[in-house]
Design a protein around this motif. Structure first.
Motif, PDB file in Angstrom:
ATOM      1  N   GLU A  70       0.836  -1.188   0.000  1.00  0.00           N
ATOM      2  CA  GLU A  70       0.000   0.000   0.000  1.00  0.00           C
ATOM      3  C   GLU A  70       0.878   1.248   0.000  1.00  0.00           C
ATOM      4  O   GLU A  70       2.075   1.199   0.272  1.00  0.00           O
ATOM      5  N   ASN A  71       0.251   2.343  -0.342  1.00  0.00           N
ATOM      6  CA  ASN A  71       0.833   3.651  -0.077  1.00  0.00           C
ATOM      7  C   ASN A  71      -0.261   4.512   0.534  1.00  0.00           C
ATOM      8  O   ASN A  71      -1.425   4.106   0.604  1.00  0.00           O
ATOM      9  N   LEU A  72       0.124   5.655   1.011  1.00  0.00           N
ATOM     10  CA  LEU A  72      -0.818   6.552   1.683  1.00  0.00           C
ATOM     11  C   LEU A  72      -1.035   7.775   0.801  1.00  0.00           C
ATOM     12  O   LEU A  72      -0.086   8.341   0.268  1.00  0.00           O
ATOM     13  N   THR A  73      -2.292   8.187   0.682  1.00  0.00           N
ATOM     14  CA  THR A  73      -2.602   9.309  -0.201  1.00  0.00           C
ATOM     15  C   THR A  73      -3.746  10.136   0.378  1.00  0.00           C
ATOM     16  O   THR A  73      -4.712   9.584   0.920  1.00  0.00           O
ATOM     17  N   PRO A  74      -3.673  11.460   0.306  1.00  0.00           N
ATOM     18  CA  PRO A  74      -4.767  12.309   0.804  1.00  0.00           C
ATOM     19  C   PRO A  74      -5.989  12.190  -0.110  1.00  0.00           C
ATOM     20  O   PRO A  74      -5.874  12.357  -1.330  1.00  0.00           O
TER      21      PRO A  74
ATOM     22  N   GLY B 139     -17.789  14.097   3.629  1.00  0.00           N
ATOM     23  CA  GLY B 139     -17.331  15.465   3.461  1.00  0.00           C
ATOM     24  C   GLY B 139     -16.863  16.163   4.707  1.00  0.00           C
ATOM     25  O   GLY B 139     -16.806  17.396   4.747  1.00  0.00           O
ATOM     26  N   GLN B 140     -16.464  15.399   5.729  1.00  0.00           N
ATOM     27  CA  GLN B 140     -16.090  16.021   6.993  1.00  0.00           C
ATOM     28  C   GLN B 140     -14.620  16.433   7.058  1.00  0.00           C
ATOM     29  O   GLN B 140     -14.207  17.061   8.026  1.00  0.00           O
ATOM     30  N   GLY B 141     -13.844  16.055   6.044  1.00  0.00           N
ATOM     31  CA  GLY B 141     -12.442  16.445   6.036  1.00  0.00           C
ATOM     32  C   GLY B 141     -11.656  15.617   5.043  1.00  0.00           C
ATOM     33  O   GLY B 141     -12.220  14.874   4.233  1.00  0.00           O
ATOM     34  N   VAL B 142     -10.341  15.755   5.108  1.00  0.00           N
ATOM     35  CA  VAL B 142      -9.423  15.022   4.236  1.00  0.00           C
ATOM     36  C   VAL B 142      -8.728  13.963   5.084  1.00  0.00           C
ATOM     37  O   VAL B 142      -8.279  14.235   6.194  1.00  0.00           O
ATOM     38  N   VAL B 143      -8.644  12.746   4.542  1.00  0.00           N
ATOM     39  CA  VAL B 143      -8.018  11.646   5.280  1.00  0.00           C
ATOM     40  C   VAL B 143      -6.797  11.165   4.502  1.00  0.00           C
ATOM     41  O   VAL B 143      -6.798  11.124   3.275  1.00  0.00           O
ATOM     42  N   LEU B 144      -5.755  10.804   5.231  1.00  0.00           N
ATOM     43  CA  LEU B 144      -4.574  10.184   4.648  1.00  0.00           C
ATOM     44  C   LEU B 144      -4.857   8.685   4.627  1.00  0.00           C
ATOM     45  O   LEU B 144      -4.663   7.984   5.613  1.00  0.00           O
ATOM     46  N   ALA B 145      -5.356   8.208   3.492  1.00  0.00           N
ATOM     47  CA  ALA B 145      -5.932   6.868   3.426  1.00  0.00           C
ATOM     48  C   ALA B 145      -4.954   5.847   2.866  1.00  0.00           C
ATOM     49  O   ALA B 145      -4.018   6.179   2.125  1.00  0.00           O
ATOM     50  N   ARG B 146      -5.197   4.590   3.217  1.00  0.00           N
ATOM     51  CA  ARG B 146      -4.431   3.466   2.692  1.00  0.00           C
ATOM     52  C   ARG B 146      -5.017   3.115   1.318  1.00  0.00           C
ATOM     53  O   ARG B 146      -6.155   2.669   1.225  1.00  0.00           O
ATOM     54  N   SER B 147      -4.223   3.273   0.283  1.00  0.00           N
ATOM     55  CA  SER B 147      -4.726   3.142  -1.086  1.00  0.00           C
ATOM     56  C   SER B 147      -5.388   1.801  -1.344  1.00  0.00           C
ATOM     57  O   SER B 147      -6.412   1.721  -2.039  1.00  0.00           O
ATOM     58  N   SER B 148      -4.847   0.739  -0.786  1.00  0.00           N
ATOM     59  CA  SER B 148      -5.389  -0.586  -1.061  1.00  0.00           C
ATOM     60  C   SER B 148      -6.770  -0.799  -0.464  1.00  0.00           C
ATOM     61  O   SER B 148      -7.545  -1.621  -0.958  1.00  0.00           O
ATOM     62  N   LEU B 149      -7.099  -0.056   0.585  1.00  0.00           N
ATOM     63  CA  LEU B 149      -8.408  -0.217   1.219  1.00  0.00           C
ATOM     64  C   LEU B 149      -9.478   0.679   0.601  1.00  0.00           C
ATOM     65  O   LEU B 149     -10.668   0.464   0.838  1.00  0.00           O
ATOM     66  N   ILE B 150      -9.065   1.677  -0.167  1.00  0.00           N
ATOM     67  CA  ILE B 150     -10.047   2.589  -0.763  1.00  0.00           C
ATOM     68  C   ILE B 150     -10.017   2.530  -2.283  1.00  0.00           C
ATOM     69  O   ILE B 150     -10.568   3.398  -2.956  1.00  0.00           O
ATOM     70  N   ALA B 151      -9.394   1.481  -2.828  1.00  0.00           N
ATOM     71  CA  ALA B 151      -9.247   1.389  -4.281  1.00  0.00           C
ATOM     72  C   ALA B 151     -10.598   1.461  -4.992  1.00  0.00           C
ATOM     73  O   ALA B 151     -10.741   2.142  -6.013  1.00  0.00           O
TER      74      ALA B 151
ATOM     75  N   SER C 227       4.447   3.116   2.018  1.00  0.00           N
ATOM     76  CA  SER C 227       4.243   2.491   3.315  1.00  0.00           C
ATOM     77  C   SER C 227       5.095   1.228   3.408  1.00  0.00           C
ATOM     78  O   SER C 227       5.234   0.500   2.425  1.00  0.00           O
ATOM     79  N   PRO C 228       5.662   0.952   4.572  1.00  0.00           N
ATOM     80  CA  PRO C 228       6.444  -0.282   4.731  1.00  0.00           C
ATOM     81  C   PRO C 228       5.574  -1.507   4.991  1.00  0.00           C
ATOM     82  O   PRO C 228       6.085  -2.612   5.123  1.00  0.00           O
ATOM     83  N   MET C 229       4.269  -1.315   5.066  1.00  0.00           N
ATOM     84  CA  MET C 229       3.357  -2.380   5.460  1.00  0.00           C
ATOM     85  C   MET C 229       2.783  -3.103   4.244  1.00  0.00           C
ATOM     86  O   MET C 229       2.794  -2.596   3.122  1.00  0.00           O
ATOM     87  N   ALA C 230       2.275  -4.303   4.487  1.00  0.00           N
ATOM     88  CA  ALA C 230       1.617  -5.076   3.443  1.00  0.00           C
ATOM     89  C   ALA C 230       0.551  -5.958   4.090  1.00  0.00           C
ATOM     90  O   ALA C 230       0.469  -6.067   5.319  1.00  0.00           O
ATOM     91  N   TYR C 231      -0.259  -6.581   3.250  1.00  0.00           N
ATOM     92  CA  TYR C 231      -1.346  -7.457   3.693  1.00  0.00           C
ATOM     93  C   TYR C 231      -0.967  -8.887   3.329  1.00  0.00           C
ATOM     94  O   TYR C 231      -0.523  -9.156   2.215  1.00  0.00           O
ATOM     95  N   TRP C 232      -1.169  -9.799   4.278  1.00  0.00           N
ATOM     96  CA  TRP C 232      -0.628 -11.149   4.150  1.00  0.00           C
ATOM     97  C   TRP C 232      -1.707 -12.208   4.395  1.00  0.00           C
ATOM     98  O   TRP C 232      -2.593 -12.033   5.233  1.00  0.00           O
TER      99      TRP C 232
ATOM    100  N   THR D 226      -5.191  -2.171  -9.429  1.00  0.00           N
ATOM    101  CA  THR D 226      -5.911  -0.915  -9.200  1.00  0.00           C
ATOM    102  C   THR D 226      -5.016   0.146  -8.587  1.00  0.00           C
ATOM    103  O   THR D 226      -5.085   1.327  -8.939  1.00  0.00           O
ATOM    104  N   ILE D 227      -4.158  -0.248  -7.643  1.00  0.00           N
ATOM    105  CA  ILE D 227      -3.305   0.732  -6.964  1.00  0.00           C
ATOM    106  C   ILE D 227      -1.981   0.932  -7.687  1.00  0.00           C
ATOM    107  O   ILE D 227      -1.116   1.667  -7.208  1.00  0.00           O
ATOM    108  N   GLY D 228      -1.798   0.231  -8.825  1.00  0.00           N
ATOM    109  CA  GLY D 228      -0.589   0.423  -9.603  1.00  0.00           C
ATOM    110  C   GLY D 228       0.619  -0.295  -9.071  1.00  0.00           C
ATOM    111  O   GLY D 228       1.756   0.119  -9.318  1.00  0.00           O
TER     112      GLY D 228
END
Length: 327
Positions: free
Chosen positions: A170-174, A247-259, A278-283, A313-315
């Motif tokens: 994953e990566n993190l994106t606003p 619409g309550q704000g901007v979130v720094l989201a995990r790309s793989s969870l919001i694809a 991100s250094p994390m991954a899903y296993w 989807t997340i490239g």
């Protein structure tokens, strides 16, 4: 005799008498309890007497036409009323599942809500004879001893056991909702983010989650002193994304969870060129006793196909890999 009584009262009581005890305590009548249990009144009375001998104190006060719980009886009844339904439920579930194919898995709540459950209908449609049980908990379980077939976990490669198969990173994106962006001045550079309410996990500043924070994103964009309009904190990732969707704000989201939300336009990347790695991954981890069962293999194959779609989807170019045993 005294030795036998002492021995009797030091061992766990026989469970067979507890149903008779519960029935008598509920009806406060031996005859009514006997009718319910299809036993004779004397048989029920003997069961209660045996139970009282094992416990060591009277459980009922016998009156001429009724019975009354003692203090000890009321204490035991509370435990029995909590335990018997759980036992009955477990037995009912065992009977219902006998001979059926099933897959049980454990994963954390946000992953279950945001990635797994929205896709699960497709598997159920193609595999109607396989039952699925999901335990969504942030507590890791030991697959060697737990009654669980599969674990879907989140973390860096070095924290995963041998045999763990990487699904995707994953990566993190606003991100924000389209209408919030349309109703606000355009976001052109990272500093513009500070004009908005920023959504973040309430415990994100704990050491092992530090990489999830807006502070790290600001530092990555050379904005160490940036402060937002206001903060909005939540416990779970799916709560944070839900707040952004409304619409309550901007979130720094995990790309793989919001694809999917990005693909269908429910959320928009406000600065797509400022993603943060991100250094994390899903296993995927399969319990050692279950890997050869056909239904487990079918579910794992389906998970890996879904993961491939998410990677696309997340490239993410790399395929999933497996943690090797270094022993």
């Amino acid at each position: 005799m005294q030795h036998s009584q002492t021995h009797l009262r030091s061992r766990p009581i026989s469970a067979g008498h507890l149903r008779a005890f519960e029935a008598v305590a509920r009806h406060l009548n031996f005859r009514a309890a006997a009718e319910e249990m299809a036993l004779t009144q004397s048989a029920v009375s003997r069961q209660i007497q045996s139970l009282e001998e094992e416990v060591g104190v009277p459980l009922f006060l016998r009156h001429t036409r009724a019975v009354e719980l003692t203090g000890a009886g009321a204490q035991l009844l509370l435990a029995v009323q909590q335990s018997l339904p759980r036992i009955d439920g477990a037995v009912r579930q065992i009977r219902q599942s006998a001979g059926r194919k099933s897959v049980s898995l454990t994963t954390f709540a946000s992953f279950a809500s945001m990635w797994l459950i929205p896709r699960l209908e497709a598997f159920q449609r193609d595999n109607p004879d396989i039952d699925i049980r999901i335990d969504a908990s942030d507590t890791a379980v030991d697959l060697d001893v737990a009654d669980v077939d599969i674990a879907l976990r989140y973390g860096p490669r070095e924290s995963m056991p041998a045999g763990a198969a990487r699904l995707f990173g994953e990566n993190l994106t606003p991100v924000a909702s389209p209408w919030l962006i349309k109703s606000s001045p355009p976001i052109k550079v990272p500093a513009d983010i500070a004009r908005f309410t920023l959504i973040e996990a309430g415990d994100a500043h704990r050491t092992h989650l530090e990489w999830l924070t807006w502070r790290r994103w600001f530092e990555d964009n050379k904005l160490e002193r940036a402060q937002p309009k206001r903060w909005l904190y939540f416990n779970y990732a799916y709560q944070m994304v839900q707040a952004a969707l409304t619409g309550q704000g901007v979130v720094l989201a995990r790309s793989s969870l919001i694809a999917e939300s990005l693909a269908n336009g429910d959320l928009i990347e406000v600065l797509p060129h400022h993603r943060m790695d991100s250094p994390m991954a899903y296993w995927l981890i399969v319990g050692p006793r279950n890997a050869l069962r056909p239904e487990i293999k079918a579910f794992c194959d389906w998970l890996e196909a879904q993961a491939a779609t998410t990677r696309e989807t997340i490239g993410e170019v790399a395929d999933g890999d497996t943690v090797e045993d270094t022993d």
